[in-house]
Design a protein around this motif. Structure first.
Motif, mmCIF file in Angstrom:
data_model
loop_
_atom_site.group_PDB
_atom_site.id
_atom_site.type_symbol
_atom_site.label_atom_id
_atom_site.label_comp_id
_atom_site.label_asym_id
_atom_site.label_seq_id
_atom_site.Cartn_x
_atom_site.Cartn_y
_atom_site.Cartn_z
ATOM 1 N N PRO A 1 -38.783 67.480 -56.057
ATOM 2 C CA PRO A 1 -39.920 68.282 -55.953
ATOM 3 C C PRO A 1 -40.639 68.390 -57.299
ATOM 4 O O PRO A 1 -41.745 69.066 -57.582
ATOM 5 C CB PRO A 1 -39.228 69.836 -55.849
ATOM 6 C CG PRO A 1 -37.923 69.434 -56.374
ATOM 7 C CD PRO A 1 -37.509 68.041 -56.173
ATOM 8 N N PRO B 1 -41.021 72.270 -64.682
ATOM 9 C CA PRO B 1 -41.830 72.470 -63.475
ATOM 10 C C PRO B 1 -41.381 73.630 -62.479
ATOM 11 O O PRO B 1 -40.167 73.518 -62.259
ATOM 12 C CB PRO B 1 -41.775 71.017 -62.775
ATOM 13 C CG PRO B 1 -41.487 70.044 -63.889
ATOM 14 C CD PRO B 1 -40.632 70.677 -64.700
ATOM 15 N N THR C 1 -51.030 70.458 -59.374
ATOM 16 C CA THR C 1 -49.985 71.088 -59.184
ATOM 17 C C THR C 1 -50.069 72.621 -59.060
ATOM 18 O O THR C 1 -49.186 73.354 -58.547
ATOM 19 C CB THR C 1 -49.075 70.852 -60.542
ATOM 20 O OG1 THR C 1 -49.727 71.190 -61.739
ATOM 21 C CG2 THR C 1 -48.551 69.552 -60.528
ATOM 22 N N CYS D 1 -44.936 74.095 -45.485
ATOM 23 C CA CYS D 1 -43.794 73.875 -46.354
ATOM 24 C C CYS D 1 -42.526 73.060 -45.816
ATOM 25 O O CYS D 1 -42.258 72.283 -46.783
ATOM 26 C CB CYS D 1 -43.182 75.299 -46.829
ATOM 27 S SG CYS D 1 -44.224 76.458 -47.567
ATOM 28 N N GLN E 1 -41.377 65.373 -50.129
ATOM 29 C CA GLN E 1 -40.470 65.445 -51.469
ATOM 30 C C GLN E 1 -39.117 64.813 -51.406
ATOM 31 O O GLN E 1 -38.757 64.032 -52.234
ATOM 32 C CB GLN E 1 -40.144 66.757 -51.866
ATOM 33 C CG GLN E 1 -41.628 67.647 -51.984
ATOM 34 C CD GLN E 1 -41.234 69.064 -52.604
ATOM 35 O OE1 GLN E 1 -41.996 69.846 -52.623
ATOM 36 N NE2 GLN E 1 -39.899 69.295 -52.394
ATOM 37 N N SER F 1 -44.175 73.948 -52.076
ATOM 38 C CA SER F 1 -43.231 73.064 -52.345
ATOM 39 C C SER F 1 -41.758 73.887 -52.723
ATOM 40 O O SER F 1 -42.052 74.868 -53.218
ATOM 41 C CB SER F 1 -43.444 71.813 -53.454
ATOM 42 O OG SER F 1 -43.764 72.440 -54.631
ATOM 43 N N HIS F 2 -40.641 73.273 -52.515
ATOM 44 C CA HIS F 2 -39.587 73.989 -52.708
ATOM 45 C C HIS F 2 -38.247 72.918 -53.264
ATOM 46 O O HIS F 2 -38.479 71.759 -53.150
ATOM 47 C CB HIS F 2 -38.974 74.643 -51.439
ATOM 48 C CG HIS F 2 -39.674 75.811 -50.937
ATOM 49 N ND1 HIS F 2 -40.923 75.522 -50.247
ATOM 50 C CD2 HIS F 2 -39.553 77.444 -51.223
ATOM 51 C CE1 HIS F 2 -41.631 76.983 -50.170
ATOM 52 N NE2 HIS F 2 -40.719 77.821 -50.731
ATOM 53 N N THR G 1 -50.034 72.481 -55.174
ATOM 54 C CA THR G 1 -48.765 72.077 -54.604
ATOM 55 C C THR G 1 -47.649 72.987 -54.813
ATOM 56 O O THR G 1 -46.729 72.924 -53.934
ATOM 57 C CB THR G 1 -48.734 70.456 -55.088
ATOM 58 O OG1 THR G 1 -48.690 70.538 -56.611
ATOM 59 C CG2 THR G 1 -49.807 69.635 -54.760
ATOM 60 N N HIS G 2 -47.615 73.337 -56.094
ATOM 61 C CA HIS G 2 -46.289 74.416 -56.306
ATOM 62 C C HIS G 2 -46.162 75.232 -55.270
ATOM 63 O O HIS G 2 -44.901 75.782 -54.898
ATOM 64 C CB HIS G 2 -46.464 74.738 -57.632
ATOM 65 C CG HIS G 2 -47.169 76.122 -57.821
ATOM 66 N ND1 HIS G 2 -48.413 76.548 -58.041
ATOM 67 C CD2 HIS G 2 -46.534 77.253 -57.971
ATOM 68 C CE1 HIS G 2 -48.499 77.684 -58.026
ATOM 69 N NE2 HIS G 2 -47.570 78.300 -57.949
ATOM 70 N N VAL H 1 -41.496 75.483 -59.000
ATOM 71 C CA VAL H 1 -42.070 75.386 -57.512
ATOM 72 C C VAL H 1 -41.497 76.470 -56.774
ATOM 73 O O VAL H 1 -40.563 77.013 -57.135
ATOM 74 C CB VAL H 1 -41.315 73.843 -56.832
ATOM 75 C CG1 VAL H 1 -41.870 72.631 -57.511
ATOM 76 C CG2 VAL H 1 -39.914 73.981 -56.908
ATOM 77 N N TRP I 1 -44.523 67.991 -57.932
ATOM 78 C CA TRP I 1 -45.323 69.063 -57.172
ATOM 79 C C TRP I 1 -45.184 70.297 -58.037
ATOM 80 O O TRP I 1 -46.073 71.227 -57.613
ATOM 81 C CB TRP I 1 -44.408 69.346 -55.920
ATOM 82 C CG TRP I 1 -44.519 67.938 -55.003
ATOM 83 C CD1 TRP I 1 -43.872 66.949 -55.026
ATOM 84 C CD2 TRP I 1 -45.456 67.903 -53.674
ATOM 85 N NE1 TRP I 1 -44.156 65.933 -53.968
ATOM 86 C CE2 TRP I 1 -45.008 66.732 -53.126
ATOM 87 C CE3 TRP I 1 -46.376 68.855 -53.059
ATOM 88 C CZ2 TRP I 1 -45.694 66.031 -52.106
ATOM 89 C CZ3 TRP I 1 -46.992 68.244 -51.905
ATOM 90 C CH2 TRP I 1 -46.774 66.767 -51.291
ATOM 91 N N GLY I 2 -44.316 70.341 -59.092
ATOM 92 C CA GLY I 2 -44.304 71.722 -59.607
ATOM 93 C C GLY I 2 -45.403 71.940 -60.733
ATOM 94 O O GLY I 2 -45.838 70.710 -61.492
#
Length: 240
Positions: free
Chosen positions: A65, A148, A82, A52, A59, A89-90, A85-86, A150, A68-69
């Motif tokens: 982000p 999105p 996604t 992460c 990102q 990701s943050h 990836t979500h 994340v 990635w959401g």
């Protein structure tokens, strides 16, 4: 002073607060939980944290982000990746640190029941990914045109749901029990409080990201129902 180990309740037993009331929730404040983190049962937590962190660095260097959401529009555009990836990701460093503070103690608590080694890692991966996808599914169902989403919180709440099913002897606690009812109520109150606090902050600032409580609920329910199917029938030897 902590009581001697022989006199302390099992790690997964319910605990009493200073007023003598039984408390629900994972034992994340127990020193034994943090000792587990630095055993084989805690390794997946550090792997996820590094992953992460690496994703966050990418990102920050590549526009933030949003790409990635997961969202309804993203899936409509064919960006099905996604969904994966979500969950790693943050929205920023603060978001990552908040999730890490819960991911780190919950992971070894789940792993001691799922088992360490390759088989345990596979079970943990199924729990983590399944919880994240369940959270994303509920979010998308209730917010088909939403922003999105994340974050690993859907997966983290899934770990909470899984740990909630573990009894003091390593067996699975029945769904229709007072402990599970209390865990569900605690998750509900926590989400209500979080949504209220974030709403107040955003209102004062004139706008900002909201809390995807739907992902929390979806992930928690997945962990609650999936843990008995993922865990080995016989509890592994205690690691605490």
């Amino acid at each position: 002073m902590n009581p001697p180990a022989a006199d302390r309740p099992p790690l997964f037993a319910r605990r009493r607060d200073r007023r003598g009331r039984l408390r629900s929730g994972p034992p994340i404040w127990d020193i034994r939980t943090w000792k587990l983190l630095f055993s084989a049962a805690g390794v997946p937590a550090f792997v996820l944290l590094v992953l992460c962190g690496a994703v966050l660095a990418v990102q920050m260097a590549d526009g933030g982000p949003a790409p990635w959401g997961v969202s309804g529009p993203a899936l409509a555009e064919g960006r099905w990746y996604t969904l994966a990836t979500h969950m790693v990701s943050h929205g920023g460093l603060t978001h990552l640190l908040m999730n890490a503070s819960v991911l780190l103690p919950l992971t070894p608590l789940a792993m001691v029941r799922l088992g360490v080694g390759p088989a345990g890692w596979m079970r943990f991966a199924a729990l983590y990914v399944g919880s994240a996808l369940a959270g994303a599914a509920l979010y998308l169902a209730l917010n088909p045109e939403g922003f999105p989403m994340v974050g690993a919180s859907g997966a983290i709440f899934g770990l909470w749901g899984a740990v909630a099913r573990i009894g003091p002897d390593g067996g699975m606690i029945p769904l229709r029990s007072r402990r599970i009812r209390d865990e569900v109520l605690e998750v509900a109150w926590l989400n209500l409080a979080t949504v209220g606090i974030v709403f107040a902050i955003n209102h004062a600032k004139g706008g900002g990201p909201s809390v995807a409580w739907e992902a929390h609920v979806g992930g928690f329910l997945f962990g609650l129902f999936a843990m008995p199917m993922l865990a080995p029938p016989t509890p592994p030897p205690a690691h605490y």
